[in-house]
Design a protein around this motif. Structure first.
Motif, PDB file in Angstrom:
ATOM      1  N   ALA A 178      73.583  45.755 116.358  1.00 15.85           N
ATOM      2  CA  ALA A 178      73.626  44.437 116.985  1.00 15.85           C
ATOM      3  C   ALA A 178      73.275  43.334 115.997  1.00 15.85           C
ATOM      4  O   ALA A 178      73.856  42.245 116.029  1.00 15.85           O
ATOM      5  N   GLN A 179      72.328  43.595 115.116  1.00 13.89           N
ATOM      6  CA  GLN A 179      71.970  42.602 114.101  1.00 13.89           C
ATOM      7  C   GLN A 179      73.159  42.317 113.193  1.00 13.89           C
ATOM      8  O   GLN A 179      73.453  41.163 112.865  1.00 13.89           O
ATOM      9  N   ARG A 180      73.860  43.368 112.785  1.00 16.22           N
ATOM     10  CA  ARG A 180      75.010  43.193 111.905  1.00 16.22           C
ATOM     11  C   ARG A 180      76.123  42.406 112.587  1.00 16.22           C
ATOM     12  O   ARG A 180      76.872  41.667 111.947  1.00 16.22           O
ATOM     13  N   ALA A 181      76.253  42.558 113.913  1.00 17.11           N
ATOM     14  CA  ALA A 181      77.320  41.892 114.656  1.00 17.11           C
ATOM     15  C   ALA A 181      76.951  40.480 115.091  1.00 17.11           C
ATOM     16  O   ALA A 181      77.793  39.766 115.626  1.00 17.11           O
ATOM     17  N   SER A 183      68.972  46.407 117.544  1.00 17.29           N
ATOM     18  CA  SER A 183      69.397  47.526 116.704  1.00 17.29           C
ATOM     19  C   SER A 183      70.099  46.990 115.457  1.00 17.29           C
ATOM     20  O   SER A 183      70.520  45.830 115.408  1.00 17.29           O
ATOM     21  N   GLU A 184      70.236  47.849 114.452  1.00 19.12           N
ATOM     22  CA  GLU A 184      70.968  47.457 113.238  1.00 19.12           C
ATOM     23  C   GLU A 184      72.410  47.085 113.569  1.00 19.12           C
ATOM     24  O   GLU A 184      72.968  46.159 112.977  1.00 19.12           O
ATOM     25  N   LEU A 221      77.584  51.606 109.407  1.00 20.32           N
ATOM     26  CA  LEU A 221      77.634  50.704 110.554  1.00 20.32           C
ATOM     27  C   LEU A 221      79.026  50.126 110.773  1.00 20.32           C
ATOM     28  O   LEU A 221      79.297  49.541 111.819  1.00 20.32           O
ATOM     29  N   ALA A 222      79.923  50.288 109.782  1.00 17.60           N
ATOM     30  CA  ALA A 222      81.282  49.757 109.896  1.00 17.60           C
ATOM     31  C   ALA A 222      82.255  50.762 110.498  1.00 17.60           C
ATOM     32  O   ALA A 222      83.432  50.448 110.668  1.00 17.60           O
ATOM     33  N   LEU A 223      81.783  51.941 110.843  1.00 17.29           N
ATOM     34  CA  LEU A 223      82.699  53.008 111.243  1.00 17.29           C
ATOM     35  C   LEU A 223      82.910  53.103 112.747  1.00 17.29           C
ATOM     36  O   LEU A 223      83.568  54.034 113.222  1.00 17.29           O
ATOM     37  N   GLY A 224      82.392  52.138 113.510  1.00 17.08           N
ATOM     38  CA  GLY A 224      82.508  52.222 114.963  1.00 17.08           C
ATOM     39  C   GLY A 224      83.701  51.496 115.548  1.00 17.08           C
ATOM     40  O   GLY A 224      83.811  51.371 116.765  1.00 17.08           O
ATOM     41  N   PHE A 225      84.621  51.012 114.703  1.00 18.91           N
ATOM     42  CA  PHE A 225      85.770  50.268 115.232  1.00 18.91           C
ATOM     43  C   PHE A 225      86.659  51.198 116.073  1.00 18.91           C
ATOM     44  O   PHE A 225      86.746  52.398 115.827  1.00 18.91           O
ATOM     45  N   PRO A 226      87.350  50.645 117.082  1.00 19.09           N
ATOM     46  CA  PRO A 226      88.223  51.471 117.917  1.00 19.09           C
ATOM     47  C   PRO A 226      89.447  51.929 117.133  1.00 19.09           C
ATOM     48  O   PRO A 226      90.117  51.131 116.479  1.00 19.09           O
ATOM     49  N   MET A 269      73.964  47.888 123.472  1.00 17.75           N
ATOM     50  CA  MET A 269      73.987  48.874 124.550  1.00 17.75           C
ATOM     51  C   MET A 269      74.287  50.264 123.996  1.00 17.75           C
ATOM     52  O   MET A 269      73.618  51.247 124.331  1.00 17.75           O
ATOM     53  N   ARG A 270      75.307  50.346 123.160  1.00 21.52           N
ATOM     54  CA  ARG A 270      75.696  51.633 122.560  1.00 21.52           C
ATOM     55  C   ARG A 270      74.533  52.244 121.779  1.00 21.52           C
ATOM     56  O   ARG A 270      74.263  53.442 121.884  1.00 21.52           O
ATOM     57  N   ALA A 271      73.825  51.397 121.021  1.00 13.99           N
ATOM     58  CA  ALA A 271      72.708  51.890 120.217  1.00 13.99           C
ATOM     59  C   ALA A 271      71.559  52.370 121.102  1.00 13.99           C
ATOM     60  O   ALA A 271      70.932  53.399 120.814  1.00 13.99           O
ATOM     61  N   MET A 272      71.276  51.642 122.189  1.00 10.52           N
ATOM     62  CA  MET A 272      70.198  52.049 123.090  1.00 10.52           C
ATOM     63  C   MET A 272      70.521  53.358 123.792  1.00 10.52           C
ATOM     64  O   MET A 272      69.651  54.219 123.978  1.00 10.52           O
TER      65      MET A 272
END
Length: 379
Positions: free
Chosen positions: A305-308, A302-303, A346-351, A145-148
């Motif tokens: 979502a694929q990574r997760a 998205s990348e 892609l690892a930098l989105g943690f809260p 959702m965030r990526a879209m």
């Protein structure tokens, strides 16, 4: 690969959240649980540590002992998880940050916005991570959702509808149950009950997915079970800084609702809908088009979502995998620091602590708004 050394404060025998942290941190083989102070009772905590094969010389009776013992070691912990009662989060996180440790704190980060601002400043000053466990942001399709949204698939975001409503505190006969009572006691819970406990997850998710921060809110709090000092139901209107309006409902008396975390995002070009109880599907409806079901693990994601996504499509993932994605993000950043390289973006989105700060500002603003009859309060 050398595993990161991980320590845990709280989360001992009988803990609601402790097992999820241990399962999640162990999922990728990136961490070794090497130290802990697991219980308010020192002997009980030591016995529990022994059951987890934590080395005896790194088993502590309380967090103060753990801080003193670990700060003196050459093989220091890479990450400390704080999973203690809410009122202790600020003191423990602050002490470990000041001693040069990276921290992952359970939410809420603190009990006040002022304390949260201190933690943000301290994290920046020391250069140490203070992450906050808004674990639901680790779900693959939440990241989709965030990526879209970021990609412009929905166009300008007009409206977000967020919910976290359950019915587990609806029975008035349970009002004196210690596991329930503390949540509605201002001395232990602070200025808010169900919004601070449950609704804040929906609030964070709205900000996380939209990429926006709150600018003002209006709240209506209700105590529907007689005798409660704090709210067990709340409706909150939030204006985000990008012009989006968020309608948020949270409740602990919605009988028949189980977990109840849902997020709907409505833009100029289409809408998205996701439920935490059915996390494998995301519903995407373009304007004047048919609704499409986006499957976790399916093609075209998205990348992020694929990574997760960890297991093949059609096999259900759950909350421990969402938490594990946050632990994996942190491991990537900590390993990159150790190796002198740039982390995977892609690892930098943690809260982080900033997210915890916005949450505390929102909780305090909502309490003020509710007391003043729902007036708008700037954040």
């Amino acid at each position: 690969m050398t595993r990161l050394q991980w320590g845990m404060i709280g989360g001992g025998a009988g803990s609601q959240i402790g097992p999820t942290h241990r399962i999640s941190a162990g999922m990728d083989g990136l961490y070794q649980l090497t130290a802990g102070a697991f219980d308010i009772d020192p002997e009980r905590g030591r016995a529990f540590a022994k059951s987890l094969d934590v080395p005896e010389d790194r088993t502590y009776g309380n967090w103060q002992e753990m801080l003193e013992g670990e700060r003196a070691r050459t093989d220091r912990l890479d990450l400390v998880t704080v999973a203690t009662p809410n009122a202790t989060h600020y003191e423990i996180s602050k002490a470990f940050l000041e001693a040069g440790f990276h921290v992952l704190c359970e939410k809420p980060l603190t009990m006040t916005a002022g304390e949260a601002e201190e933690i943000v400043a301290l994290s920046r000053e020391t250069g140490k991570i203070c992450a906050v466990n808004y674990g639901y942001s680790g779900y693959a399709l939440v990241r989709q959702m965030r990526a879209m949204v970021a990609n412009g698939d929905l166009g300008r975001i007009r409206l977000i509808k967020a919910e976290f409503a359950h019915g587990f505190h609806a029975d008035a006969e349970e009002a004196d149950n210690p596991r329930v009572r503390w949540r509605y006691d201002p001395a232990q819970a602070g200025t808010s009950a169900v919004f601070a406990d449950a609704g804040i997850h929906a609030f964070h998710m709205a900000c996380f997915v939209s990429g926006q921060t709150p600018s003002a809110l209006s709240a209506d709090f209700a105590s529907l079970v007689e005798g409660r000092q704090l709210e067990d139901d709340a409706m909150i209107n939030i204006r985000l800084n990008g012009g989006t309006l968020c309608r948020l409902w949270t409740s602990a008396v919605a009988v028949g609702r189980m977990h109840g975390l849902t997020l709907q995002v409505f833009g100029e070009k289409g809408g998205l809908s996701w439920q935490q109880q059915h996390p494998e599907q995301l519903y995407w409806t373009p304007v004047n088009g048919r609704t499409e079901v986006i499957e976790r693990g399916g093609p075209g994601l998205s990348e992020e979502a694929q990574r997760a996504s960890r297991i093949p499509v059609g096999h259900a993932e759950g909350m421990p995998v969402a938490f594990a994605n946050i632990y994996r993000d942190l491991a990537e950043v900590l390993s990159a620091e150790r190796e002198g390289r740039a982390p995977d973006p892609l690892a930098l989105g943690f809260p982080a602590a900033e997210d915890g700060m916005w949450s505390m500002r929102a909780i305090e603003a909502a309490a003020r708004s509710a007391k003043s009859g729902g007036s708008w309060v700037d954040l």
